[in-house]
Design an enzyme around this catalytic site. Structure first.
Site, PDB file in Angstrom:
ATOM      1  N   GLY A 107       3.397   4.178   5.404  1.00 56.62           N
ATOM      2  CA  GLY A 107       4.469   3.970   6.382  1.00 56.62           C
ATOM      3  C   GLY A 107       5.170   2.637   6.192  1.00 56.62           C
ATOM      4  O   GLY A 107       5.919   2.203   7.069  1.00 56.62           O
ATOM      5  N   LEU A 108       4.944   1.980   5.049  1.00 59.24           N
ATOM      6  CA  LEU A 108       5.553   0.667   4.829  1.00 59.24           C
ATOM      7  C   LEU A 108       6.725   0.727   3.848  1.00 59.24           C
ATOM      8  O   LEU A 108       7.155  -0.295   3.298  1.00 59.24           O
ATOM      9  CB  LEU A 108       4.480  -0.329   4.349  1.00 59.24           C
ATOM     10  CG  LEU A 108       3.335  -0.507   5.349  1.00 59.24           C
ATOM     11  CD1 LEU A 108       2.256  -1.422   4.799  1.00 59.24           C
ATOM     12  CD2 LEU A 108       3.852  -1.052   6.689  1.00 59.24           C
ATOM     13  N   GLY A 109       7.217   1.938   3.594  1.00 56.02           N
ATOM     14  CA  GLY A 109       8.459   2.087   2.831  1.00 56.02           C
ATOM     15  C   GLY A 109       8.303   1.816   1.337  1.00 56.02           C
ATOM     16  O   GLY A 109       9.236   1.320   0.703  1.00 56.02           O
ATOM     17  N   SER A 110       7.146   2.180   0.770  1.00 62.82           N
ATOM     18  CA  SER A 110       6.951   1.857  -0.658  1.00 62.82           C
ATOM     19  C   SER A 110       7.915   2.640  -1.550  1.00 62.82           C
ATOM     20  O   SER A 110       8.449   2.077  -2.513  1.00 62.82           O
ATOM     21  CB  SER A 110       5.502   2.072  -1.091  1.00 62.82           C
ATOM     22  OG  SER A 110       5.133   3.402  -0.912  1.00 62.82           O
ATOM     23  N   SER A 111       8.178   3.907  -1.232  1.00 61.18           N
ATOM     24  CA  SER A 111       9.079   4.670  -2.115  1.00 61.18           C
ATOM     25  C   SER A 111      10.509   4.121  -2.018  1.00 61.18           C
ATOM     26  O   SER A 111      11.208   3.998  -3.036  1.00 61.18           O
ATOM     27  CB  SER A 111       9.039   6.170  -1.813  1.00 61.18           C
ATOM     28  OG  SER A 111       9.562   6.438  -0.538  1.00 61.18           O
ATOM     29  N   ALA A 112      10.937   3.740  -0.815  1.00 58.76           N
ATOM     30  CA  ALA A 112      12.286   3.162  -0.663  1.00 58.76           C
ATOM     31  C   ALA A 112      12.372   1.836  -1.406  1.00 58.76           C
ATOM     32  O   ALA A 112      13.395   1.525  -2.038  1.00 58.76           O
ATOM     33  CB  ALA A 112      12.613   2.969   0.810  1.00 58.76           C
ATOM     34  N   ALA A 113      11.284   1.047  -1.350  1.00 57.31           N
ATOM     35  CA  ALA A 113      11.281  -0.253  -2.037  1.00 57.31           C
ATOM     36  C   ALA A 113      11.372  -0.057  -3.543  1.00 57.31           C
ATOM     37  O   ALA A 113      12.058  -0.826  -4.239  1.00 57.31           O
ATOM     38  CB  ALA A 113      10.027  -1.035  -1.656  1.00 57.31           C
ATOM     39  N   PRO A 128       0.849  -1.185   0.000  1.00 58.06           N
ATOM     40  CA  PRO A 128       0.000   0.000   0.000  1.00 58.06           C
ATOM     41  C   PRO A 128       0.893   1.247   0.000  1.00 58.06           C
ATOM     42  O   PRO A 128       1.931   1.262   0.663  1.00 58.06           O
ATOM     43  CB  PRO A 128      -0.790  -0.096   1.292  1.00 58.06           C
ATOM     44  CG  PRO A 128      -0.432  -1.376   1.942  1.00 58.06           C
ATOM     45  CD  PRO A 128       0.747  -1.962   1.242  1.00 58.06           C
ATOM     46  N   ASP A 133      14.583   3.814   5.867  1.00 57.33           N
ATOM     47  CA  ASP A 133      13.711   3.024   4.978  1.00 57.33           C
ATOM     48  C   ASP A 133      14.510   2.293   3.904  1.00 57.33           C
ATOM     49  O   ASP A 133      14.405   1.079   3.747  1.00 57.33           O
ATOM     50  CB  ASP A 133      12.701   3.938   4.263  1.00 57.33           C
ATOM     51  CG  ASP A 133      11.572   4.389   5.165  1.00 57.33           C
ATOM     52  OD1 ASP A 133      11.720   4.278   6.388  1.00 57.33           O
ATOM     53  OD2 ASP A 133      10.549   4.852   4.631  1.00 57.33           O
TER      54      ASP A 133
HETATM   55  O1  PMV Z   1       7.923   7.436   5.162  1.00 56.52           O
HETATM   56  P1  PMV Z   1       7.652   6.581   6.350  1.00 56.52           P
HETATM   57  O2  PMV Z   1       6.242   6.685   6.843  1.00 56.52           O
HETATM   58  O3  PMV Z   1       8.103   5.159   6.172  1.00 56.52           O
HETATM   59  O4  PMV Z   1       8.490   7.179   7.594  1.00 56.52           O
HETATM   60  C1  PMV Z   1       9.886   7.166   7.611  1.00 56.52           C
HETATM   61  C2  PMV Z   1      10.424   7.267   8.996  1.00 56.52           C
HETATM   62  C3  PMV Z   1      10.626   8.675   9.562  1.00 56.52           C
HETATM   63  O5  PMV Z   1      11.459   8.475  10.716  1.00 56.52           O
HETATM   64  C4  PMV Z   1       9.312   9.287  10.005  1.00 56.52           C
HETATM   65  C5  PMV Z   1      11.308   9.618   8.582  1.00 56.52           C
HETATM   66  C6  PMV Z   1      12.785   9.311   8.317  1.00 56.52           C
HETATM   67  O6  PMV Z   1      13.344   9.945   7.395  1.00 56.52           O
HETATM   68  O7  PMV Z   1      13.378   8.496   9.036  1.00 56.52           O
END
Ligand code: PMV
Length: 307
Positions: free
Chosen positions: A91-97, A87, A138
């Protein structure tokens, strides 16, 4: 010769330490079993097919991020297609993934090695286009693909990860508690409060960092009760930072009532997004929550896996 190779980037959950990690404190984070796959086809230039559901500012950011990654990987002539089970913006890191999947596929397709450090370096460049000044937790969790204690000292160009090994299976239920603002907006709001009342906020950031380190030690000792308690205390501290909401609190209570050893928001929080609960055996809780109409999944995030 160019041989197109797919790349996988898992999503992530932060078990302990989000937000304080932006201010140089440690966090504990783990990869999910699902994530994003980038599938390449030979092409005349390097390009990305951006999925239709990614619109507006996110679409523009993804295009910029991909251009950065393509250049860093020597621009192999492939077109990447993305497949995601995550999703978005929860907060599950989709953009990093996405960043990790693209970096892996581009490096391998260019005939280069895709060591986690190099993948992480490229994914960080991409994350900067999405989030401005991310801590890096992330994309590092996604690139390393194991439970890590992560810390980025203030001013350091990148963070450091230590793999945390768990003698016991670590299983979480992830429940979605509605939509939430972007990470950038929530991080900025906190930054303004912390700049106004620095001593009070720094005390809480420090405490969150200590709870994260204690949680990492509990994992290594196989003490799931202690990890669960650290998660509950961390939720209270995030609430003190005004990063929780009624929908998050309600989901935390539901997870605890379903038997969670600990439950908290994960990721940026703010007004909704993902909430996690730690369970020795999540299957029964998952069934109970689903009967209540909760949108939830389970994932093992560390420890020995059943054959
Ligand atoms: O983008 P999220 O929801 O996975 O949050 C990342 C974690 C934070 O600590 C809120 C931001 C960061 O850059 O570490």
């Amino acid at each position: 010769m160019i041989v197109p190779q797919p790349g996988f980037g898992p999503g992530k959950v932060i078990l302990l330490g989000e937000h304080a990690v932006v201010y140089g404190h440690p966090a504990l984070a783990a990869p999910l079993e699902w994530g994003v796959v980038a599938r390449p086809l030979l092409s005349d230039r390097t390009s990305l097919v951006v999925p239709d559901e990614i619109r507006g500012k996110s679409r523009a950011a993804l295009k910029r991020a991909f251009a950065v990654a393509a250049k860093r990987c020597g621009s192999p002539p492939v077109t990447l297609f993305l497949e995601s089970d995550l999703p978005v913006s929860m907060g599950l890191g989709s953009s990093a993934a996405v960043g990790v999947a693209c970096a892996r596929s581009l490096l391998l397709s260019a005939g280069r090695s895709a060591e986690p450090e190099e993948v992480a370096r490229i994914a960080l460049e991409m994350e900067k286009e999405f989030h401005g000044t991310p801590s890096g937790v992330d994309h590092t969790t996604s690139a390393v693909g194991q439970l890590i204690e992560f810390r980025r000292k203030p001013g350091a160009p990148a963070g450091k990860a230590r793999v945390v090994s768990s003698p016991k299976p670590l299983k979480v239920v992830i429940a979605l508690a509605g939509t939430r603002p972007s990470t950038r907006v929530t991080v900025q709001g906190l930054r303004e409060r912390a700049a106004r009342w620095p001593e009070r906020y720094e005390r809480i950031f420090q405490e969150i960092g200590r709870v994260a380190l204690e949680g990492a030690r509990s994992v290594e000792a196989g003490d799931l009760d202690a990890l669960g308690d650290a998660m509950n205390v961390n939720q209270g501290l995030l609430s003190a930072l005004q990063l929780s909401s009624s929908s998050i609190e309600e989901m935390v209570q539901r997870l605890r009532a379903a038997g969670a050893l600990g439950a908290k928001l994960t990721g940026a929080g703010g007004d909704g997004g993902a909430v996690i609960g730690l369970f020795a055996n999540p299957k029964r809780a998952l069934a109970t929550l689903r009967r209540q109409g909760v949108h939830c999944f389970d994932s093992q995030v560390a420890g020995p896996r059943a054959k």
